[in-house]
Design an enzyme around this catalytic site. Structure first.
Site, mmCIF file in Angstrom:
data_model
loop_
_atom_site.group_PDB
_atom_site.id
_atom_site.type_symbol
_atom_site.label_atom_id
_atom_site.label_comp_id
_atom_site.label_asym_id
_atom_site.label_seq_id
_atom_site.Cartn_x
_atom_site.Cartn_y
_atom_site.Cartn_z
ATOM 1 N N THR A 1 30.981 97.519 42.180
ATOM 2 C CA THR A 1 29.906 98.264 42.049
ATOM 3 C C THR A 1 30.220 99.322 41.307
ATOM 4 O O THR A 1 29.845 100.426 40.218
ATOM 5 C CB THR A 1 30.116 98.811 43.506
ATOM 6 O OG1 THR A 1 28.942 97.875 44.347
ATOM 7 C CG2 THR A 1 29.496 100.068 43.764
ATOM 8 N N THR B 1 33.357 94.797 45.430
ATOM 9 C CA THR B 1 34.013 95.366 47.208
ATOM 10 C C THR B 1 33.828 94.475 48.453
ATOM 11 O O THR B 1 34.209 93.923 49.118
ATOM 12 C CB THR B 1 34.178 96.652 48.086
ATOM 13 O OG1 THR B 1 32.994 96.785 47.964
ATOM 14 C CG2 THR B 1 34.660 97.620 46.883
ATOM 15 N N ASP B 2 32.654 93.607 47.916
ATOM 16 C CA ASP B 2 31.987 92.711 49.012
ATOM 17 C C ASP B 2 32.848 91.607 49.468
ATOM 18 O O ASP B 2 33.156 90.765 50.540
ATOM 19 C CB ASP B 2 30.656 92.437 48.745
ATOM 20 C CG ASP B 2 29.661 93.475 48.882
ATOM 21 O OD1 ASP B 2 29.917 94.137 50.048
ATOM 22 O OD2 ASP B 2 28.546 93.225 48.155
ATOM 23 N N LYS C 1 37.287 93.439 54.235
ATOM 24 C CA LYS C 1 36.577 94.898 54.155
ATOM 25 C C LYS C 1 36.408 95.359 55.630
ATOM 26 O O LYS C 1 34.966 93.756 56.442
ATOM 27 C CB LYS C 1 35.402 94.459 53.514
ATOM 28 C CG LYS C 1 34.590 95.191 52.891
ATOM 29 C CD LYS C 1 33.201 95.093 51.534
ATOM 30 C CE LYS C 1 32.100 95.912 51.890
ATOM 31 N NZ LYS C 1 31.021 96.433 50.342
ATOM 32 N N TYR D 1 45.532 79.816 77.296
ATOM 33 C CA TYR D 1 44.488 79.752 78.188
ATOM 34 C C TYR D 1 44.276 77.614 78.510
ATOM 35 O O TYR D 1 44.130 77.420 76.898
ATOM 36 C CB TYR D 1 43.277 80.233 77.816
ATOM 37 C CG TYR D 1 42.895 81.582 78.114
ATOM 38 C CD1 TYR D 1 42.751 81.978 79.342
ATOM 39 C CD2 TYR D 1 43.585 82.161 77.026
ATOM 40 C CE1 TYR D 1 42.549 83.219 79.997
ATOM 41 C CE2 TYR D 1 43.145 83.770 77.323
ATOM 42 C CZ TYR D 1 42.984 84.768 78.762
ATOM 43 O OH TYR D 1 42.856 85.912 79.101
HETATM 44 N N1 ASP Z 1 27.499 94.385 45.739
HETATM 45 C C1 ASP Z 1 29.188 94.927 45.455
HETATM 46 C C2 ASP Z 1 30.041 94.157 44.584
HETATM 47 O O1 ASP Z 1 30.540 93.607 45.324
HETATM 48 C C3 ASP Z 1 29.646 96.111 46.161
HETATM 49 C C4 ASP Z 1 30.803 96.697 45.391
HETATM 50 O O2 ASP Z 1 31.241 96.447 44.840
HETATM 51 O O3 ASP Z 1 30.971 97.793 46.825
HETATM 52 O O4 ASP Z 1 30.067 93.583 44.070
#
Ligand code: ASP
Length: 333
Positions: free
Chosen positions: A13, A86-87, A157, A278
């Site tokens: 982005t 960011t993804d 994220k 557990y």
């Molecule tokens: N869709 C984008 C990516 O991961 C989102 C971002 O960069 O915030 O490339």
């Protein structure tokens, strides 16, 4: 002397523009140069185009190539900044942490929730923080976002829209920026210093299975028959896996007996897993699984890929998961 910082652009982005099919990476570092210089302070910048990809389109081979690009130029710069969507940024920063263990310079991955061309974007702030950290002399792979610097292998994220998109999971931030400047938590920096060696081999044949009540164990064999060699199972709570009716644990035993690697962690974002509490966890341990403890899912998946790239030997693979390689895990003593 001014510090030399290399900016490597992979897309996301931060460098995106609006197009017919929606936001898509399109700006080059060349076209962002003015903005980059505004936030760089005294640093001497060099820019490099690596890719122009939405990070959904980043693949393991890109991680290896990126690690090679960084490794090749590591002696020419005081630090590097990787601009990334960011993804899947946390996957990239996790894998770079494994591939670039013991790197002597800061490698800081950053991105933004809005394009740098948007006047109210977080892009400038994140770049400013990343470039500043890249000049810090602190060795390692980091993520800079929203005035925080986090260990690359501890970042997830956690928010899809907010500027505060990333958290450092089960681990303090490495640094924070406030009105008193950047405060680095020195104890968060990796002490042990081995010799740097690019370790870019990996095996992508990893399946991630998130348990849900009623999940059929046949899914495990379906993956195995299709060539998968390792599994990361996101189990319940502290690492519970069902063993009555749909007896998932016997399915897991089938895999480990065939020499496959099964790593079990938790679906909970915070505080990690501990399978020996557990019966639902202990039986999984008896079936031969490894524990992810407090690793993020991103670190667990990339560590599996990376470890399988280093060894085929079940015992050696097991030993890797008892080690904290670059800050990714707290292994109980
Ligand atoms: N869709 C984008 C990516 O991961 C989102 C971002 O960069 O915030 O490339």
């Amino acid at each position: 002397m001014n510090k030399k910082v290399l900016i490597i652009n992979t897309g996301g982005t931060l460098s995106s523009v609006a197009k017919e099919h929606g936001l898509t990476p399109g700006l080059t570092t060349e076209s962002m140069l003015q903005e980059l210089h505004i936030v760089a302070g005294e640093a001497e910048l060099t820019t490099q185009e690596f890719a122009s990809l939405d990070s959904a389109n980043i693949f393991p081979e890109d991680w290896a190539r990126l690690a090679q690009v960084i490794s090749r130029q590591r002696d020419m710069y005081d630090g590097m900044v990787v601009i990334h969507g960011t993804d899947t940024l946390a996957y990239t920063s996790s894998m770079l942490s494994f591939m670039l263990q013991n790197i002597r310079i800061p490698v800081v991955v950053t991105g933004s929730q809005l394009s740098i061309s948007n006047p109210v974007a977080d892009a400038m702030e994140n770049l400013r923080c990343a470039i500043y950290m890249a000049q810090s002399g602190c060795p390692g792979v980091f993520v800079a976002f929203n005035r925080k610097v986090m260990l690359g292998c501890r970042t997830s994220k956690v928010r899809s829209l907010s500027f505060d998109a990333f958290d450092s999971i089960n681990c303090e931030n490495v640094a924070e920026i406030s009105s008193i400047g950047m405060k680095i938590n020195e104890h968060m920096l990796q002490k042990k210093k081995g010799v740097f060696r690019l370790q870019d081999r990996y095996c992508p044949d990893v399946a991630v299975i998130r348990l849900f009540p009623g999940i059929h164990r046949e899914v495990l064999q379906m993956y195995a028959e299709n060539g998968y060699r390792a599994f990361y199972i996101e189990a319940f709570g502290l690492g519970g896996v069902p063993f009555i009716r749909h007896d998932f644990i016997s399915g897991i035993r089938g895999l480990t007996e065939q020499g496959m690697t099964v790593l079990v962690g938790t679906q909970c974002l915070y505080e990690g897993s501990s399978l020996d509490v557990y019966e639902t966890g202990r039986r999984a341990l008896e079936a031969g699984v490894l524990q992810a403890y407090d690793m993020t899912a991103e670190a667990a998946v990339t560590k599996l890929m990376w470890v399988l790239g280093q060894s085929d030997d079940q015992q050696e693979i097991r030993e890797y998961f008892q080690l904290n390689l670059c800050g990714e895990v707290s292994v109980p003593s």
